[in-house]
Design a protein around this motif. Structure first.
Motif, PDB file in Angstrom:
ATOM      1  N   ASP A  31       0.817  -1.214   0.000  1.00 17.41           N
ATOM      2  CA  ASP A  31       0.000   0.000   0.000  1.00 17.41           C
ATOM      3  C   ASP A  31       0.855   1.270   0.000  1.00 17.41           C
ATOM      4  O   ASP A  31       0.440   2.311   0.500  1.00 17.41           O
ATOM      5  CB  ASP A  31      -0.950   0.003   1.193  1.00 17.41           C
ATOM      6  CG  ASP A  31      -0.227   0.020   2.539  1.00 17.41           C
ATOM      7  OD1 ASP A  31       1.007  -0.225   2.580  1.00 17.41           O
ATOM      8  OD2 ASP A  31      -0.882   0.269   3.563  1.00 17.41           O
ATOM      9  N   VAL A  32       2.029   1.190  -0.608  1.00 17.03           N
ATOM     10  CA  VAL A  32       2.954   2.324  -0.634  1.00 17.03           C
ATOM     11  C   VAL A  32       2.261   3.585  -1.145  1.00 17.03           C
ATOM     12  O   VAL A  32       1.432   3.534  -2.064  1.00 17.03           O
ATOM     13  CB  VAL A  32       4.212   2.008  -1.487  1.00 17.03           C
ATOM     14  CG1 VAL A  32       3.871   1.807  -2.955  1.00 17.03           C
ATOM     15  CG2 VAL A  32       5.276   3.084  -1.314  1.00 17.03           C
ATOM     16  N   ILE A  33       2.577   4.696  -0.521  1.00 21.65           N
ATOM     17  CA  ILE A  33       2.087   6.009  -0.947  1.00 21.65           C
ATOM     18  C   ILE A  33       3.203   6.677  -1.734  1.00 21.65           C
ATOM     19  O   ILE A  33       4.349   6.736  -1.281  1.00 21.65           O
ATOM     20  CB  ILE A  33       1.703   6.876   0.270  1.00 21.65           C
ATOM     21  CG1 ILE A  33       0.525   6.242   0.998  1.00 21.65           C
ATOM     22  CG2 ILE A  33       1.404   8.312  -0.157  1.00 21.65           C
ATOM     23  CD1 ILE A  33       0.248   6.868   2.355  1.00 21.65           C
ATOM     24  N   LYS A  45       1.438  -0.527  -4.738  1.00 27.10           N
ATOM     25  CA  LYS A  45       2.617  -0.969  -5.489  1.00 27.10           C
ATOM     26  C   LYS A  45       2.330  -1.047  -6.988  1.00 27.10           C
ATOM     27  O   LYS A  45       3.182  -0.730  -7.803  1.00 27.10           O
ATOM     28  CB  LYS A  45       3.091  -2.316  -4.956  1.00 27.10           C
ATOM     29  CG  LYS A  45       4.476  -2.691  -5.448  1.00 27.10           C
ATOM     30  CD  LYS A  45       4.918  -4.062  -4.985  1.00 27.10           C
ATOM     31  CE  LYS A  45       5.136  -4.122  -3.506  1.00 27.10           C
ATOM     32  NZ  LYS A  45       5.828  -5.370  -3.092  1.00 27.10           N
ATOM     33  N   GLU A  46       1.104  -1.453  -7.350  1.00 30.58           N
ATOM     34  CA  GLU A  46       0.742  -1.551  -8.769  1.00 30.58           C
ATOM     35  C   GLU A  46       0.800  -0.174  -9.448  1.00 30.58           C
ATOM     36  O   GLU A  46       1.322  -0.040 -10.556  1.00 30.58           O
ATOM     37  CB  GLU A  46      -0.652  -2.155  -8.900  1.00 30.58           C
ATOM     38  CG  GLU A  46      -1.046  -2.489 -10.314  1.00 30.58           C
ATOM     39  CD  GLU A  46      -2.385  -3.207 -10.378  1.00 30.58           C
ATOM     40  OE1 GLU A  46      -3.271  -2.720 -11.124  1.00 30.58           O
ATOM     41  OE2 GLU A  46      -2.540  -4.230  -9.690  1.00 30.58           O
ATOM     42  N   ALA A  47       0.281   0.844  -8.791  1.00 31.43           N
ATOM     43  CA  ALA A  47       0.337   2.207  -9.343  1.00 31.43           C
ATOM     44  C   ALA A  47       1.776   2.687  -9.451  1.00 31.43           C
ATOM     45  O   ALA A  47       2.155   3.321 -10.443  1.00 31.43           O
ATOM     46  CB  ALA A  47      -0.484   3.158  -8.468  1.00 31.43           C
ATOM     47  N   PHE A  48       2.593   2.362  -8.441  1.00 27.88           N
ATOM     48  CA  PHE A  48       4.004   2.769  -8.469  1.00 27.88           C
ATOM     49  C   PHE A  48       4.734   2.061  -9.612  1.00 27.88           C
ATOM     50  O   PHE A  48       5.535   2.674 -10.316  1.00 27.88           O
ATOM     51  CB  PHE A  48       4.672   2.474  -7.126  1.00 27.88           C
ATOM     52  CG  PHE A  48       6.000   3.140  -6.948  1.00 27.88           C
ATOM     53  CD1 PHE A  48       6.078   4.438  -6.486  1.00 27.88           C
ATOM     54  CD2 PHE A  48       7.166   2.471  -7.247  1.00 27.88           C
ATOM     55  CE1 PHE A  48       7.311   5.065  -6.329  1.00 27.88           C
ATOM     56  CE2 PHE A  48       8.404   3.088  -7.086  1.00 27.88           C
ATOM     57  CZ  PHE A  48       8.467   4.388  -6.626  1.00 27.88           C
ATOM     58  N   GLU A  53       7.250   2.269 -14.980  1.00 23.45           N
ATOM     59  CA  GLU A  53       7.309   1.792 -16.363  1.00 23.45           C
ATOM     60  C   GLU A  53       7.263   2.969 -17.333  1.00 23.45           C
ATOM     61  O   GLU A  53       8.013   3.029 -18.296  1.00 23.45           O
ATOM     62  CB  GLU A  53       6.156   0.818 -16.630  1.00 23.45           C
ATOM     63  CG  GLU A  53       6.234   0.189 -17.997  1.00 23.45           C
ATOM     64  CD  GLU A  53       5.174  -0.876 -18.202  1.00 23.45           C
ATOM     65  OE1 GLU A  53       4.744  -1.040 -19.364  1.00 23.45           O
ATOM     66  OE2 GLU A  53       4.781  -1.535 -17.230  1.00 23.45           O
ATOM     67  N   ARG A  54       6.368   3.916 -17.054  1.00 24.90           N
ATOM     68  CA  ARG A  54       6.283   5.123 -17.903  1.00 24.90           C
ATOM     69  C   ARG A  54       7.570   5.934 -17.822  1.00 24.90           C
ATOM     70  O   ARG A  54       8.114   6.369 -18.835  1.00 24.90           O
ATOM     71  CB  ARG A  54       5.085   5.973 -17.493  1.00 24.90           C
ATOM     72  CG  ARG A  54       4.905   7.214 -18.380  1.00 24.90           C
ATOM     73  CD  ARG A  54       3.640   7.979 -18.055  1.00 24.90           C
ATOM     74  NE  ARG A  54       3.581   8.508 -16.726  1.00 24.90           N
ATOM     75  CZ  ARG A  54       4.168   9.659 -16.342  1.00 24.90           C
ATOM     76  NH1 ARG A  54       4.861  10.380 -17.199  1.00 24.90           N
ATOM     77  NH2 ARG A  54       4.050  10.076 -15.106  1.00 24.90           N
ATOM     78  N   MET A  55       8.067   6.111 -16.598  1.00 25.60           N
ATOM     79  CA  MET A  55       9.305   6.884 -16.414  1.00 25.60           C
ATOM     80  C   MET A  55      10.479   6.224 -17.125  1.00 25.60           C
ATOM     81  O   MET A  55      11.261   6.897 -17.803  1.00 25.60           O
ATOM     82  CB  MET A  55       9.617   7.045 -14.923  1.00 25.60           C
ATOM     83  CG  MET A  55       8.604   7.876 -14.163  1.00 25.60           C
ATOM     84  SD  MET A  55       8.491   9.572 -14.760  1.00 25.60           S
ATOM     85  CE  MET A  55      10.031  10.214 -14.175  1.00 25.60           C
TER      86      MET A  55
END
Length: 138
Positions: A31-33, A45-48, A53-55
């Motif tokens: 649940d990393v912010i 983590k999925e959003a990160f 990947e984009r970066m």
């Protein structure tokens, strides 16, 4: 606790510099912010992973001169570093990418929970980066 947190953040940046995204993401809580520089907040983590990947598609970066600071109980940390980068692919709303090189001072703040990064907030001077890539020749 301080030493474990210091090692965690050093491992985090070592994985980043090595391009080892599996190891890099493994150092995060589920649940990393993620507080994006001059942007919004993403959770998980999925959003990160999607952000990274984009970066990684638009930028090739390596960090140097990394200094890590840890609070007394190891629950928080901060890092200051220099980003050496190449702008590979145009990112939405930013100047056109032509392989420009940049050197950018930056910093980050971390919350630590259960031996993993629970929050990461990165900061850098976006106007300085835009100036550098706008003036650079490919």
């Amino acid at each position: 606790m301080r030493e474990a947190t210091l090692k965690l953040i050093q491992d985090y940046y070592a994985a980043f510099n090595a391009g080892d995204m599996a190891r890099f993401l493994d150092l995060l809580t589920d649940d990393v912010i993620h507080d994006i520089n001059q942007g919004g907040r993403e959770v998980g983590k999925e959003a990160f992973a999607a952000f990274m990947e984009r970066m990684n598609g638009s930028y090739r970066e390596e960090l140097e001169d990394i200094e890590v600071m840890v609070n007394g109980d190891g629950s928080r940390a901060a890092a200051e570093f220099v980003v050496l980068g190449t702008y590979l692919k145009s990112d939405e709303g930013l100047p056109e990418a032509r392989g420009q090189q940049y050197r950018l001072p930056a910093g980050a703040f971390f919350d630590i929970r259960d031996g993993k990064v629970a929050r990461i907030s990165n900061y850098y001077n976006l106007e300085d980066w835009i100036r550098q890539v706008s003036q650079a020749a490919a």
